[in-house]
Design a protein around this motif. Structure first.
Motif, mmCIF file in Angstrom:
data_model
loop_
_atom_site.group_PDB
_atom_site.id
_atom_site.type_symbol
_atom_site.label_atom_id
_atom_site.label_comp_id
_atom_site.label_asym_id
_atom_site.label_seq_id
_atom_site.Cartn_x
_atom_site.Cartn_y
_atom_site.Cartn_z
ATOM 1 N N VAL A 34 -70.385 31.399 -26.672
ATOM 2 C CA VAL A 34 -70.010 32.414 -25.688
ATOM 3 C C VAL A 34 -70.687 32.097 -24.362
ATOM 4 N N SER A 35 -70.006 32.491 -23.304
ATOM 5 C CA SER A 35 -70.630 32.518 -21.988
ATOM 6 C C SER A 35 -70.214 33.835 -21.359
ATOM 7 N N GLU A 36 -71.106 34.382 -20.551
ATOM 8 C CA GLU A 36 -70.838 35.693 -19.956
ATOM 9 C C GLU A 36 -70.894 35.601 -18.435
ATOM 10 N N ALA A 37 -69.983 36.315 -17.791
ATOM 11 C CA ALA A 37 -69.885 36.301 -16.333
ATOM 12 C C ALA A 37 -71.167 36.800 -15.685
ATOM 13 N N SER A 38 -71.876 37.677 -16.347
ATOM 14 C CA SER A 38 -73.074 38.272 -15.762
ATOM 15 C C SER A 38 -74.299 37.368 -15.831
ATOM 16 N N GLU A 39 -74.210 36.244 -16.535
ATOM 17 C CA GLU A 39 -75.365 35.372 -16.739
ATOM 18 C C GLU A 39 -75.215 34.050 -15.995
ATOM 19 N N SER A 40 -76.247 33.619 -15.375
ATOM 20 C CA SER A 40 -76.370 32.268 -14.800
ATOM 21 C C SER A 40 -75.214 31.885 -13.888
ATOM 22 N N GLY A 41 -74.615 32.834 -13.236
ATOM 23 C CA GLY A 41 -73.558 32.520 -12.288
ATOM 24 C C GLY A 41 -72.229 32.145 -12.912
ATOM 25 N N ASN A 42 -72.054 32.364 -14.227
ATOM 26 C CA ASN A 42 -70.757 32.067 -14.835
ATOM 27 C C ASN A 42 -69.686 32.926 -14.184
ATOM 28 N N LEU A 43 -68.521 32.344 -13.965
ATOM 29 C CA LEU A 43 -67.447 33.038 -13.273
ATOM 30 C C LEU A 43 -66.574 33.873 -14.198
#
Length: 171
Positions: A34-43
Motif C-alpha cells: 500500500v501507499s497513501e497520499a497523505s504519506e511522503s508526498g505520494n500523489l
C-alpha cells in the motif's frame, strides 16, 4: 484509488485475510503493498499486491478456481498486470521486509537487448536491503524493479520511485 479513499479498509482486509495466501501452491511470495497520499508526498492511494509465482499452475489455480473471485467481489473486474521475472534475489530474512521501493521504466527499442540497462530502486534509497527483483513485460516493454527493506529507507529527493508499505508477506 481516490486520494480520499479510507486505506483503513485495505489495512483491515489484509489483517483479516492476508494469511489465506500463506503456503498457497506454486506461490513464491505475495507482498500486500500500500501507499497513501497523505504519506511522503505520494500523489495517490494505492493497493498493489505483488505476486511472484514459482509456476503457472499456481497462478492458474488462483485465478480460475475461485480464489480471485474475492478480489472481483471487492474491487470489481481488474486488469491483472503480468510480468516475467528477470532476476529474484531474496535474503534469508526477506519475510521481515516492511517496505519496498519500486522503480518503473520502459525498455527502449534497440537492435539488441544484450546491453539493456534497468533503473535500480536501490540507487535512490538508503537502507539495508533484504531482496531485489526485476519483472519485465515484453508485451508492453515495461519493467519494474523492486528493492525490499525492513526499515523505511531514506529516499533521495525527487527520486523517480514509489515507496510502498508491506502489510503482509505470504510465502
Amino acid at each position: 484509488m481516490p486520494t480520499d479513499y479510507d486505506m483503513g479498509i485495505i489495512r483491515k482486509r489484509v489483517a483479516d485475510n492476508g494469511y489465506k495466501t500463506d503456503g498457497f501452491p506454486g506461490l513464491k511470495f505475495k507482498a500486500y503493498l500500500v501507499s497513501e497520499a497523505s504519506e511522503s508526498g505520494n500523489l495517490y492511494n494505492a493497493y498493489a499486491p505483488l505476486y511472484v509465482w514459482n509456476e503457472a499452475d499456481g497462478m492458474n489455480k488462483f485465478v480460475f478456481e475461485g480464489y480471485y473471485d474475492n478480489i472481483l467481489g471487492s474491487f470489481g473486474w481488474q486488469q491483472i498486470q503480468i510480468g516475467v521475472p528477470l532476476y529474484l534475489d531474496l535474503a534469508e530474512n526477506f519475510s521481515k521486509s516492511n517496505y519496498v521501493v519500486e522503480a518503473a521504466g520502459r525498455i527502449s527499442e534497440n537492435k539488441t537487448l544484450t546491453q539493456t540497462t534497468f533503473m535500480d530502486a536501490g540507487d535512490f534509497a538508503i537502507g539495508e536491503q533484504l531482496g531485489k527483483c526485476l519483472i519485465y513485460n515484453p508485451d508492453k516493454w515495461g519493467y519494474s524493479q523492486f528493492t525490499f527493506y525492513k526499515e523505511k529507507p531514506e529516499i533521495a529527493q525527487d527520486a523517480p520511485v514509489t515507496v510502498y508499505e508491506i502489510l503482509h508477506i505470504s510465502q
